[in-house]
Design a protein around this motif. Sequence first.
Motif, PDB file in Angstrom:
ATOM      1  N   ALA A 146      41.776  29.895  44.502  1.00 55.91           N
ATOM      2  CA  ALA A 146      41.453  29.942  45.932  1.00 55.91           C
ATOM      3  C   ALA A 146      42.081  28.768  46.672  1.00 55.91           C
ATOM      4  O   ALA A 146      42.510  28.912  47.826  1.00 55.91           O
ATOM      5  N   VAL A 160      36.848  30.900  52.262  1.00 56.09           N
ATOM      6  CA  VAL A 160      36.799  31.356  50.872  1.00 56.09           C
ATOM      7  C   VAL A 160      36.049  30.388  49.955  1.00 56.09           C
ATOM      8  O   VAL A 160      35.272  30.823  49.103  1.00 56.09           O
ATOM      9  N   VAL A 229      38.733  36.520  54.469  1.00 59.45           N
ATOM     10  CA  VAL A 229      38.245  36.809  53.116  1.00 59.45           C
ATOM     11  C   VAL A 229      39.020  37.978  52.524  1.00 59.45           C
ATOM     12  O   VAL A 229      39.405  37.952  51.346  1.00 59.45           O
ATOM     13  N   PHE A 233      40.570  36.419  49.339  1.00 61.96           N
ATOM     14  CA  PHE A 233      39.644  36.571  48.219  1.00 61.96           C
ATOM     15  C   PHE A 233      39.992  37.851  47.473  1.00 61.96           C
ATOM     16  O   PHE A 233      40.193  38.899  48.081  1.00 61.96           O
TER      17      PHE A 233
END
Length: 266
Positions: A146, A160, A229, A233
């Motif tokens: 991340a 994130v 996100v 993600f």
Amino acid sequence: MAVEVLGTADGRVKTALSRAHAATWFAARAEGRDIPLGRAQPPLRPARPARPELLDPRDVPRRRPGSEQGRIAMLHAVAHIELNAVDLHWDIVARFAEIPMPLGFYDDWVKSADEESKHFNMICDCLEAIGSHYGALPAHAGMWRAAEDTANDLMGRLAVVPMVLEARGLDVTPGMIDIFRRANETQAVEAMQVIYAEEVHHVAYGSKWFHFLCGRHELDPKETFHALVRRYFHGALKPPFNEEKRAEAGIPPDFYWPLTEIAPAR
């Protein structure tokens, strides 16, 4: 200071340095002295000790949480998460230095790095008290992904790391505390309770500064969070959620429930 921590491999030495630099920062702040915010290039990946061996998440052995070996594995995983968190909080200090932010931004992440350093050492103490140590087992190699994915996007990093990954800790920690309590492992219970209480603040710092930047750029926080996100993600968010603690940290349900199904990035 931040880059020195990131460049230190040994976990105990890294966290001692982290705590010393945090103490220097807050002593200066208490005395009204400014520590200059300079520029230093953080490494793309922080220094790491030779052990634990880092494996693809699919290759990390699974152990029953009710067994002693399962509880050791759980503590080892938490220690690994906490060590990565130390680096994540120092990385956000150094990596985005070109973006003007209030001093409170640095206060929050230095405090978080200090607390994560304490958490790492508490969990290492738990491992050593039961005959193990950090590095005795393999660990998850994807923890820094991340940070790499959001290396050029401060809002993406805030969305994130604290608002997704650390918020997940709020969901799962109560169940972990119950496992250690049932095994009468008091030291681990006490350590996990400290972590649980303080992680709420770290998630809240992420939410606070994310909303600050949305306001600066006149962006809708919920829509922006969903877009970031979905961009950064990998996968959907997984319930059950600790809605009470997430709300306490400033993340309402309409931020995360729509992300429980994978949707294309906008």
